[in-house]
Scaffold this active site. Structure first.
Site, PDB file in Angstrom:
ATOM      1  N   LYS A 148      -4.361   2.330 -48.581  1.00 34.45           N
ATOM      2  CA  LYS A 148      -2.972   2.450 -48.009  1.00 34.45           C
ATOM      3  C   LYS A 148      -2.367   3.533 -49.098  1.00 34.45           C
ATOM      4  O   LYS A 148      -1.556   4.465 -48.431  1.00 34.45           O
ATOM      5  CB  LYS A 148      -1.985   1.410 -48.051  1.00 34.45           C
ATOM      6  CG  LYS A 148      -2.487   0.151 -46.700  1.00 34.45           C
ATOM      7  CD  LYS A 148      -1.615  -1.038 -46.902  1.00 34.45           C
ATOM      8  CE  LYS A 148      -2.291  -2.255 -46.083  1.00 34.45           C
ATOM      9  NZ  LYS A 148      -1.336  -3.273 -46.071  1.00 34.45           N
ATOM     10  N   HIS A 185     -31.451  -7.176 -26.750  1.00 31.38           N
ATOM     11  CA  HIS A 185     -32.159  -6.034 -26.302  1.00 31.38           C
ATOM     12  C   HIS A 185     -31.779  -4.874 -27.379  1.00 31.38           C
ATOM     13  O   HIS A 185     -32.296  -3.635 -27.032  1.00 31.38           O
ATOM     14  CB  HIS A 185     -31.612  -5.537 -25.080  1.00 31.38           C
ATOM     15  CG  HIS A 185     -32.212  -6.539 -24.112  1.00 31.38           C
ATOM     16  ND1 HIS A 185     -33.370  -6.440 -23.315  1.00 31.38           N
ATOM     17  CD2 HIS A 185     -31.316  -7.696 -23.473  1.00 31.38           C
ATOM     18  CE1 HIS A 185     -33.040  -7.623 -22.320  1.00 31.38           C
ATOM     19  NE2 HIS A 185     -32.055  -8.460 -22.634  1.00 31.38           N
ATOM     20  N   GLU A 240     -12.908  -9.185 -46.134  1.00 36.20           N
ATOM     21  CA  GLU A 240     -11.840  -8.900 -46.878  1.00 36.20           C
ATOM     22  C   GLU A 240     -11.418 -10.000 -47.831  1.00 36.20           C
ATOM     23  O   GLU A 240     -10.658  -9.859 -49.011  1.00 36.20           O
ATOM     24  CB  GLU A 240     -10.453  -8.770 -45.827  1.00 36.20           C
ATOM     25  CG  GLU A 240      -9.099  -8.224 -46.644  1.00 36.20           C
ATOM     26  CD  GLU A 240      -7.989  -7.820 -45.365  1.00 36.20           C
ATOM     27  OE1 GLU A 240      -7.296  -6.959 -45.714  1.00 36.20           O
ATOM     28  OE2 GLU A 240      -8.054  -8.566 -44.307  1.00 36.20           O
TER      29      GLU A 240
END
Length: 549
Positions: free
Chosen positions: A512, A384, A353
């Protein structure tokens, strides 16, 4: 050509990188038995071994020269002194003031902010004590046993991950539940498992209008009222961290239970503020204060240590080295400690950000790569799965390994195995396994020469994969605070070199705005022509699926 890439220091690093790319770290270790001793740093309880990096003395000198050419020290001091280095929003950047335990004044527009910072800390301390002691009771007289902490982004990740990381320090008096996503599954799962009479909701939103946070808080309010509480009872069960006092009081929250936020603290840097109230409630105020103390210690290191002995500076410059001269597109964090498993997500927000930008401070397009992808998981789980890509993938992925030397409530065997895997991975990444070694291993396996060579090629590990290793005695609040502040300052260093504003987030802001516009479309309150054909189609399918039956 940009100002940065035209610097002689940048061109010098390009030449050095061309030479370094043909060298292998295992040869450097063989040629210099003191390499590990020379390439280590210790600060604020954190030991850093950076010897397994593809850098020699020339590269390091070149990187520090670049930092000075980019005026890193001057810009660092400007941040700490309260200058408006967030140029697009005209704001100071002073999360460091929240953990300033010195007598130094910190001025914003000529006003010392430290008295208000200290008053807020005292308020957090007093409120925490009132909850833990049972003095603050719900409206029926029952003590508070559950905290529902509602936020998103920095107001969620910071408190949640710090609380997880310091789980051994959790108090018995209350249990904290964190809620962020607007997906109703989460808030409903939390609320269905707790007693409303024993619940306190902490709503964290600077504006008191963040879409996800407000909706989750409204859902919690509706649950509280339907369970038997009244509007007047909300004052005992809801508190807010917000700068919008009117909206919070209109909601029903007592003015005494509203904790302040300031424009000079960005969301991703806000855990040190009253946003950290859930940390204090979960761990106790002294442990929350310990986080601040550790961060303050790292701030002092960052502002006083010479660049060559400065941990955040070194880490930031190594990030520049790999991103810009080795085309490393990502950076992986590998905490070998279960409770620290959330740190990669925290640093992901902090870094991506902040430096996920493509224009300079002056508004010019960059002609060089900037912020990398940050990712990771706890060890040994990653060994793994995705470690395969780090070991044998075609690109360079720098890695940060971290391990506490001592852990609570574990037997020696578990922790020794954890440490051996951590150290073994760093050695394998650096050293690798040559084709010749793999070919020799296949001797006597009944294979003809062509098949031996084919299999040996698949088994070859090139090595020369860079990593840092961080060790600390144990993960105390102070150590965690220093570790987080270290990454904050590393991100700042890289932003300075790239000439970015690391403290705005216009991409987040656009999301937003568009989210609210699309919501209006879904609710039938916006002209469909406001949206492109693809988005119209998606809205139509959603509306059709959710139409009254």
């Amino acid at each position: 050509m940009s100002v940065l890439t035209s610097l002689p220091e940048w061109k010098n690093l390009s030449d050095i990188a061309a030479s370094v790319k043909s060298a292998h770290m295992r040869d450097w270790f063989a040629q210099d038995t003191s390499r590990a001793d020379k390439m280590q740093l210790e600060a604020c309880g954190i030991f850093l071994d950076y010897s397994k990096n593809r850098v020699n003395e020339d590269a390091l000198k070149g990187l520090f020269d670049l930092a000075r050419a980019c005026k890193l020290e001057t810009l660092r001091d400007a941040m700490f002194s309260g200058e408006q280095i967030n140029s697009t929003e005209g704001r100071a950047v002073l999360h460091t003031a929240l953990r300033n335990f010195s007598d130094r004044k910190v001025l914003v527009d000529g006003e010392d902010v430290m008295p208000e910072v200290h008053a807020t800390l005292e308020k957090i301390e007093a409120f925490t004590a009132s909850i833990h002691s049972g003095e603050h009771k719900g409206y029926t007289g029952k003590p508070i046993k559950h905290i529902v902490a509602i936020g998103i982004g920095g107001s969620f990740l910071g408190p949640k991950i710090m609380t997880e990381a310091l789980k051994p320090h959790t108090v018995d008096a209350v249990k904290v539940h964190f809620v962020a996503n607007v997906d109703g599954c989460h808030i409903h799962d939390v609320l269905s498992s707790i007693d409303f009479e024993e619940t306190l909701v902490v709503m964290s939103s600077k504006s008191f209008s963040t879409q996800e946070t407000l909706q989750n808080t409204l859902t919690a309010k509706d649950w509280f009222l339907k369970s038997g509480g009244t509007q007047e009872d909300i004052a005992k069960h809801f508190v807010a961290v917000s700068s919008n006092v009117k909206a919070a009081t209109d909601f029903g929250i007592s003015a005494d239970n509203i904790f302040p936020m300031w424009d000079w603290v960005g969301g991703r840097y806000s855990l040190w503020s009253a946003i950290g109230l859930p940390i204090s409630l979960a761990l106790g105020f002294e442990n929350f204060k310990g986080l601040l103390e550790g961060a303050f210690e790292m701030d002092n290191h960052f502002t006083t240590a010479p660049l060559e002995e400065n941990m955040p500076v070194l880490l930031g410059l190594l990030g520049i080295w790999y991103r810009n001269f080795f085309d490393a597109q990502s950076h992986v964090l590998l905490p070998y400690y279960h409770y620290l498993r959330g740190l990669p997500a925290y640093v992901q927000q902090l870094d991506m950000e902040s430096n996920g930008k493509e224009v300079t401070q002056e508004g010019e397009s960059v002609d060089y790569p900037t912020g990398p992808i940050i990712w990771g998981s706890e060890g040994t789980n990653g060994q793994h799965s995705f470690h395969q890509l780090i070991h044998q993938g075609s690109g360079v992925i720098p890695a940060d390994f971290m391990l506490p030397l001592n852990v609570p409530n574990q037997d020696d065997t578990h922790h020794a195995m954890l440490a051996s895997n951590c150290f073994g991975q760093t050695q394998a990444l650096m050293q690798g396994k040559s084709f010749e070694e793999c070919y020799a291993d296949l001797d006597g396996k009944g294979l003809d020469d062509a098949e031996r060579k084919r299999l040996a090629a698949h088994k070859t590990m090139p090595g020369n994969k860079p990593s840092n290793t961080f060790l600390f005695d144990s993960l105390t609040p102070q150590t965690l605070g220093a570790l987080v502040a270290m990454y904050e300052h590393k991100v700042f260093v890289q932003g300075v070199i790239w000439n970015l504003n690391s403290f705005d987030q216009w991409g987040v802001e656009l999301g937003k705005v568009l989210g609210n516009q699309v919501l209006a479309g879904i609710q039938g309150e916006a002209d469909k022509d406001n949206f492109d054909a693809s988005t119209q189609q998606l809205i139509a399918k959603f509306r059709a699926a959710n139409a009254p039956k």
